[in-house]
Design a protein around this motif. Structure first.
Motif, PDB file in Angstrom:
ATOM      1  N   SER A  74      44.817  36.416  36.378  1.00 33.51           N
ATOM      2  CA  SER A  74      45.349  35.101  36.772  1.00 33.51           C
ATOM      3  C   SER A  74      46.585  35.195  37.660  1.00 33.51           C
ATOM      4  O   SER A  74      46.686  34.496  38.665  1.00 33.51           O
ATOM      5  N   ASN A  75      47.510  36.098  37.321  1.00 31.38           N
ATOM      6  CA  ASN A  75      48.743  36.196  38.122  1.00 31.38           C
ATOM      7  C   ASN A  75      48.440  36.705  39.541  1.00 31.38           C
ATOM      8  O   ASN A  75      48.857  36.079  40.524  1.00 31.38           O
ATOM      9  N   PRO A  76      47.670  37.807  39.690  1.00 34.47           N
ATOM     10  CA  PRO A  76      47.314  38.223  41.055  1.00 34.47           C
ATOM     11  C   PRO A  76      46.510  37.167  41.814  1.00 34.47           C
ATOM     12  O   PRO A  76      46.558  37.117  43.036  1.00 34.47           O
ATOM     13  N   ALA A  77      45.756  36.322  41.076  1.00 30.57           N
ATOM     14  CA  ALA A  77      44.941  35.304  41.767  1.00 30.57           C
ATOM     15  C   ALA A  77      45.803  34.210  42.381  1.00 30.57           C
ATOM     16  O   ALA A  77      45.476  33.674  43.431  1.00 30.57           O
ATOM     17  N   ALA A 127      37.452  42.801  37.087  1.00 28.11           N
ATOM     18  CA  ALA A 127      37.078  42.335  38.429  1.00 28.11           C
ATOM     19  C   ALA A 127      36.477  40.935  38.359  1.00 28.11           C
ATOM     20  O   ALA A 127      36.783  40.071  39.189  1.00 28.11           O
ATOM     21  N   ALA A 128      35.631  40.698  37.348  1.00 26.05           N
ATOM     22  CA  ALA A 128      34.982  39.392  37.225  1.00 26.05           C
ATOM     23  C   ALA A 128      36.013  38.303  36.939  1.00 26.05           C
ATOM     24  O   ALA A 128      35.966  37.211  37.512  1.00 26.05           O
ATOM     25  N   GLU A 129      36.966  38.611  36.053  1.00 25.74           N
ATOM     26  CA  GLU A 129      37.966  37.604  35.684  1.00 25.74           C
ATOM     27  C   GLU A 129      38.888  37.284  36.864  1.00 25.74           C
ATOM     28  O   GLU A 129      39.307  36.143  37.041  1.00 25.74           O
ATOM     29  N   TYR A 169      39.516  33.476  38.382  1.00 25.08           N
ATOM     30  CA  TYR A 169      40.815  32.812  38.592  1.00 25.08           C
ATOM     31  C   TYR A 169      41.090  32.558  40.068  1.00 25.08           C
ATOM     32  O   TYR A 169      41.739  31.561  40.409  1.00 25.08           O
ATOM     33  N   LYS A 170      40.574  33.423  40.950  1.00 25.23           N
ATOM     34  CA  LYS A 170      40.719  33.153  42.389  1.00 25.23           C
ATOM     35  C   LYS A 170      40.022  31.834  42.720  1.00 25.23           C
ATOM     36  O   LYS A 170      40.530  31.032  43.495  1.00 25.23           O
ATOM     37  N   LYS A 171      38.849  31.645  42.124  1.00 28.67           N
ATOM     38  CA  LYS A 171      38.073  30.427  42.367  1.00 28.67           C
ATOM     39  C   LYS A 171      38.808  29.200  41.801  1.00 28.67           C
ATOM     40  O   LYS A 171      38.873  28.158  42.452  1.00 28.67           O
TER      41      LYS A 171
END
Ligand code: GLU
Length: 331
Positions: A107-110, A313-315, A319-321
């Motif tokens: 979430s934070n990197p996203a 990778a999936a998570e 969160y990017k989405k």
């Protein structure tokens, strides 16, 4: 003179060759002898949060299985990114491991383009230890005690209330922003250095609402210091059977769990990865350890490094989405 030079040259070449040989050998011995000194397990959040709880439960049995002590340290800041960055930049020798959470690796990197590490390439995922449900809870002085009343109160008083989270960009932050967007309500975000201090202030009444992972919130809920409103879990939790899931209240996208695993810097030799993974599995299979984790409301996982890498990778994509479709931005 020329023969002297060539002798020097030959000696130098021999030294280089011997050096390379001994480096290769020490690498091999290193992997075989690992671990030959205490290991540090770094928690990228303050004490009292779920990362701290899971990390401290696993440290002792993991050390026992590896034959060395595992020393826990907390390195909070930046929604977990300060500690995670330290792990990303460390020497990949297996003596600094980190707790990898959904916040620090997804979430934070996203949401934060300034995160100084790439969660997909800068870590060696080792094992996902546990998944935990999440909960929105309120201080008992909050006027509502259930989901319907909670939404009604937030709609009646837009921007009157605040919520605490374990840090900017963390799962608590992103999930609550997603909830706000989907439910059409507004509450102000107050980030902390971990769920420990966020809980302290929510129980103390400085902040009315918290989004937390269940393990750290549960003792406060059981003692009546916090009232659970809605949970992010596949189904209702035995520990709070009257509390609906986000799916039940029509907000399925918020219904996501958190995860807690072990990560190391990229480039950790595969045999050390396997050794730590096997030791962590042994630790999780101990019925007492399993029970301690399950008693916090978590689900014990214990998968392979590959499976954990795929989950991370999936998570990150999820969160990017969320960030893109909800147009979420840092405060
Ligand atoms: N709530 C966690 C803690 O304070 C961190 C957030 C996460 O689950 O990644 O330890």
């Amino acid at each position: 003179m020329s023969s002297q030079l060539s002798l020097r040259k030959r000696t130098a070449l021999k030294t280089i060759a011997l050096g390379a040989l001994s480096m290769a050998a020490s690498g091999l011995i290193h992997a075989q002898n690992y671990p030959n000194k205490p290991i540090t397990l770094q928690i990228p959040f303050a004490p009292g949060g779920t990362t701290d709880i899971v990390g401290r439960v696993i440290a002792e049995p993991l050390g026992k299985a590896l034959g060395q002590s595992v020393v826990v340290i907390n390195k909070a800041g930046g929604g977990g990114s300060v500690g995670a960055n330290e792990v990303a930049k460390a020497t990949p020798d297996g003596y600094l491991l980190g707790m990898g959470t959904v916040s620090t690796t997804a979430s934070n990197p996203a949401i934060n383009p300034k995160i100084p590490y790439n969660p997909a390439t800068d870590f060696t995922p080792i094992i996902n230890l546990a998944a935990t449900p999440n909960v929105i809870a309120v201080n008992p002085k909050f006027p509502a005690k259930d989901y319907k009343g909670f939404i009604a109160e937030l709609k009646k008083n837009p921007a009157k209330y605040s919520y605490s989270s374990s840090g900017t960009g963390g799962i608590g932050h992103l999930q609550t922003e997603l909830f706000k967007n989907l439910a059409g309500v507004f509450i102000t975000h107050i980030p902390y250095s971990g769920a420990g201090p966020a809980l302290r202030d929510t129980v103390g009444g400085q902040v009315e609402i918290i989004f937390d992972n269940v393990p750290s919130a549960l003792p406060h809920i059981q003692a009546g210091r916090l009232i659970p409103i809605v949970v992010a879990a596949p189904q209702r939790l035995a520990s709070m059977p009257n509390v609906p899931t986000f799916k039940e209240v029509g907000l399925e996208p918020v219904n996501r769990m958190a995860y807690y695993g072990l990560i190391a810097p990229k480039g950790l030799p595969a045999d050390i990865v396997q050794k730590i993974n096997a030791a962590a599995r042994t630790a999780l299979q101990d019925p007492a350890v399993k029970k301690r984790i399950e008693d916090t409301g978590s689900i014990v996982l214990g998968n392979s490094p590959d499976e954990f890498a795929k989950q991370m990778a999936a998570e990150l994509e999820v969160y990017k989405k969320v960030v893109a479709t909800q147009k979420l931005k840092l405060d």
